[in-house]
Write a protein that holds these residues in place. Sequence first.
Motif, PDB file in Angstrom:
ATOM      1  N   ILE B   8       0.866  -1.175   0.000  1.00 35.11           N
ATOM      2  CA  ILE B   8       0.000   0.000   0.000  1.00 35.11           C
ATOM      3  C   ILE B   8       0.898   1.218   0.000  1.00 35.11           C
ATOM      4  N   SER B   9       0.713   2.037  -1.000  1.00 41.57           N
ATOM      5  CA  SER B   9       1.588   3.192  -1.133  1.00 41.57           C
ATOM      6  C   SER B   9       1.370   4.156   0.030  1.00 41.57           C
ATOM      7  N   GLU B  12      -0.620   7.089  -1.036  1.00 43.44           N
ATOM      8  CA  GLU B  12      -2.079   6.928  -1.100  1.00 43.44           C
ATOM      9  C   GLU B  12      -2.703   7.123   0.283  1.00 43.44           C
ATOM     10  N   VAL B  13      -2.046   6.558   1.273  1.00 45.28           N
ATOM     11  CA  VAL B  13      -2.572   6.721   2.633  1.00 45.28           C
ATOM     12  C   VAL B  13      -2.509   8.188   3.046  1.00 45.28           C
ATOM     13  N   GLY B  16      -5.240  10.214   1.533  1.00 46.57           N
ATOM     14  CA  GLY B  16      -6.512  10.058   2.244  1.00 46.57           C
ATOM     15  C   GLY B  16      -6.552  10.858   3.522  1.00 46.57           C
ATOM     16  N   VAL B  17      -5.452  10.801   4.259  1.00 47.36           N
ATOM     17  CA  VAL B  17      -5.394  11.545   5.521  1.00 47.36           C
ATOM     18  C   VAL B  17      -5.476  13.047   5.255  1.00 47.36           C
ATOM     19  N   CYS B  19      -6.977  14.488   2.756  1.00 50.31           N
ATOM     20  CA  CYS B  19      -8.369  14.807   2.430  1.00 50.31           C
ATOM     21  C   CYS B  19      -9.188  14.985   3.712  1.00 50.31           C
ATOM     22  N   LEU B  20      -8.991  14.067   4.643  1.00 49.09           N
ATOM     23  CA  LEU B  20      -9.727  14.164   5.904  1.00 49.09           C
ATOM     24  C   LEU B  20      -9.368  15.455   6.635  1.00 49.09           C
ATOM     25  N   TYR B  23     -10.822  18.462   4.920  1.00 48.38           N
ATOM     26  CA  TYR B  23     -12.246  18.501   5.158  1.00 48.38           C
ATOM     27  C   TYR B  23     -12.544  19.097   6.535  1.00 48.38           C
TER      28      TYR B  23
END
Lengths: 685, 274
Positions: B8-9, B12-13, B16-17, B19-20, B23
């Motif tokens: 898992i790159s 990529e993680v 996602g973090v 983005c959170l 937000y």
Amino acid sequence: MTWFMKTLALIALLLALALHAFAQSDSLRAAVSKVGQDSLRFHAEEIVVYGSASFQQQAKVLNATDDALSLSQSVQLMRRANFAQEPAIRGMNAGQIAVTIDGMKMYPACVDRMDPISAYIEIENLEKLDIRAGARDFAFAPTIGGSVNFVTTKPNPERSFLKLESGFETVSTLRRVRGDVNFAPKFLEGWAMRGSFSIKRSDDFFAGNQTRIERSGYAKENLKFNLLKDFENQRLQFSYIGDFARNIGYPALIMDATRTDAHLLSLDYEVQSLAAWLPMLTLKLYTNQVVHFMDDRQRPIQAIRERIIMPDMYMPMYGDNRTYGVMSTATLLGKSDVLKLTLDAYFFNAFADMEMHSIFPDVAPMYLLNLGDISTWSAALNIDYVHFFGNQFSLRLNTRLDVLRRLLHDELAKRQFQGYVEEPRFELSYIVPNLALEGTWQLGAASKLALAVSHAARPPTHIENFGFYLYNPLDNAIYVGNPFLDPERSVQAELMFAHSDLGNTLTAKVFYVRFDNYIAGETFIEANPSNRQFSQAFRRYAHLGSAYIAGLEVSAEVLPTETLMLLGTLSYQVGYLIELRDFLPFMPPLSGNVRVRFSQRVWLAEVGVRFALAQNQVSQKILFEDTTPAWAVFDIRLGAKLWDRMSVRLGVENILDRLYHEHLSINNLPSRGRNLYINLGYEIF
Amino acid sequence: MKTSFVRISVHEVLLGVLCLYLYGCSETFRNNPLRSVGEPKAVSITLFEGERHGVRVKIEAQDSLRTGSNGFDILLLDAQSNALLTNASAELAASLLEGDSLRIAPTVALVPQDGKLVGNLFLAKASAAWRLVMRWVHQGRADSVVVPIAVVPSWRCAPLQSHDARTYMVVFAEPKILQVGVQEFEWLILEAQHSREQGKVVTRYAPVVDFVVTFETLMPSMGHGSEGNRNPVHTREGRYRGRIGFNMRGDWRIDVFCFRNGVEVGRTFFFFIL
């Protein structure tokens, strides 16, 4: 020894026994896994909406999320508008039940509950409903009434598709367009994307007898996006749901929602088959936010002047909340055991305020905080353990321990409380243990019998602790929170029987819930009906003593022929608060439905009747309910696959255009009248 | 099965973090301007600053001067060393002469507090013709300054509609800034006593010490009052202390009822925007 200590000791003992049994496990894991999954499924009611079936084959009868919820006999819907209805389970609602989306905690931002969680999930986003009535499973929350988990659709890594659907309903001139696209490119191995949208526009709806319900229209858009990446035995997934509603009329309430925006984000990681004994490990990070505005400036001036609460005043209100959470589960298989551990932690912050503007220009505007920046920190461990004693008997232990801390931050909100609560506390801590035990007997090849007992509790909600000056139209009272509340506790028992033979099924449940400190409003300033400006009583959330809810639910499906199916449900319950000698509010009367379904390969037709007897056992002290007359309405629904890629769904609800309202309808808002609906679906690829 | 977590790159993680996190910075509307509506914050005003016979004097009003009770901060310094004159005694007085009418405010002895001398002076009428007199004694030498001051009307000074043919004033003395919530308060009740001296009608104000006082709160536009109230009782020299609650911002009216020997003497009200 206190109740709390006793429960903790019992949890520790049972956990020790469970782990001991688990440690001895070695073989038969696959068999146990299968049996375990079947057994676990017996505990939850699943209503598959989209699932993995193709779009055209969904010639079901579901136009909205509310339709899916209403298929459960344990769920009742509280109607405040021609908009998303709020689910209740066996008459229990709000803090007594948990409503989650893919396990995510989420809370309404509106203090008048205009925005139930069900509002944020459109039917095209919904794969299935996971409904767990009663306190037998604490996977999602410490709950007394049970839980509703909306399981949303996920990307399909196997194939790509694009579907569109448009619909129209005569009862409210509802226009609807929605679409669903899945993209799984061959050149990006392991990647898949799914997106869906819906646009809805509704005018005022008509109740029976062509009765127009003024100010009941709305406009709404919903958007969902998922991105998925598979890595051998691992999966990473990102999900976003955006929901945007405007100008939602609430004819049962004194205000309308002018704008509600919700954003839900989550990141899911899943790994499978780490070891034979560890088939699944998941981790979810999530956050969501709701922003909600409501106002009464669209109401006619006459309505403002004659309103029962705060006449001559406009009262715009605002609310928002945010939730951040992490949830991790590990499923472990033993020789004859299944153990699922869940760590569930979240942070939730809520705010709501209220302006009051007189229609007379020389009066200064007024302002107060309904929810003054309330933070809740929670961490919990849930243990779900099933032990199989051969193929005939299984014993399940479900226990959860929640540690919760709640703070009121805003200094203005703290000062507001000073007159209403002596020496209030603004930092609260709760430790809430829950325990359920369930034994399941396999009675031959087709029948099962299960007995569940539980000791369930739930912490007070943030509104029950720190809500301020909240108007409840059901008792015409102003509510104030109480920081000294203890958790609401209950002892429950449920006996279940299920029989399934050649497609014919019968399920029966009998349940009993005994509360020992039921939370509801207690009057501390009496109403003054002679005061035109302010006739309301003031009530504070308090423990009102012992109460019980007892009831039964029966459902059956009979297949006389391959193309004909008879379906029926029947449920009845009664709730009573012993000390006040008052019936509990929101108790549904004897109600059910009978449907006859004809289905061929490409078409489906269903004729049904929904009914409820009169409810005369109504609350007169907790709330001021009135009796509800009996009603019955007939529906006919058709679904057909017209061509290879096109489908149609149409039907007529409430064929006789009966004017009626359900018992859980707020302020007796009538249900929808005769409704002719049609939906056309097209699968482009 | 061998499992590799590193596939898992990390990017990529992290995406996602991120983005959170982004937000989490999204919109909110919590800063309602009505939160700050109400009485303005106190702004001190320098009324006099000068030197008199080796003493530097600074007189400050704690806020703009209004009818009712007004707070004053006085600094007395040695003009040579700039040291505080801690052993000086001082008092404040004020008078208003309009035609043949002379109003004399009750003299107030100033008390040391945080390096200053402080006191509250009752000013009965709105006028620009008030004269503030500050007198002090330092090392046996008496001195004074006279400062003209202007007083504007305020809701805090309410005449009592009395039944006994006397004139009373009820003054909302403390707190100077009211706020939402429950707070201790102090009312000053004075009786205006008139006399004719040297061809003038002289009015002096004497503390009323024998009233029993009750009150009710009301939001006139809402039709309800508030909780957490406790009727005031007399403490000293016409001062009555009690407790009052306001549960929201907006228009408030406080109806005051005064009794003597079980008989209502009179009533009045305060009306203000919180």
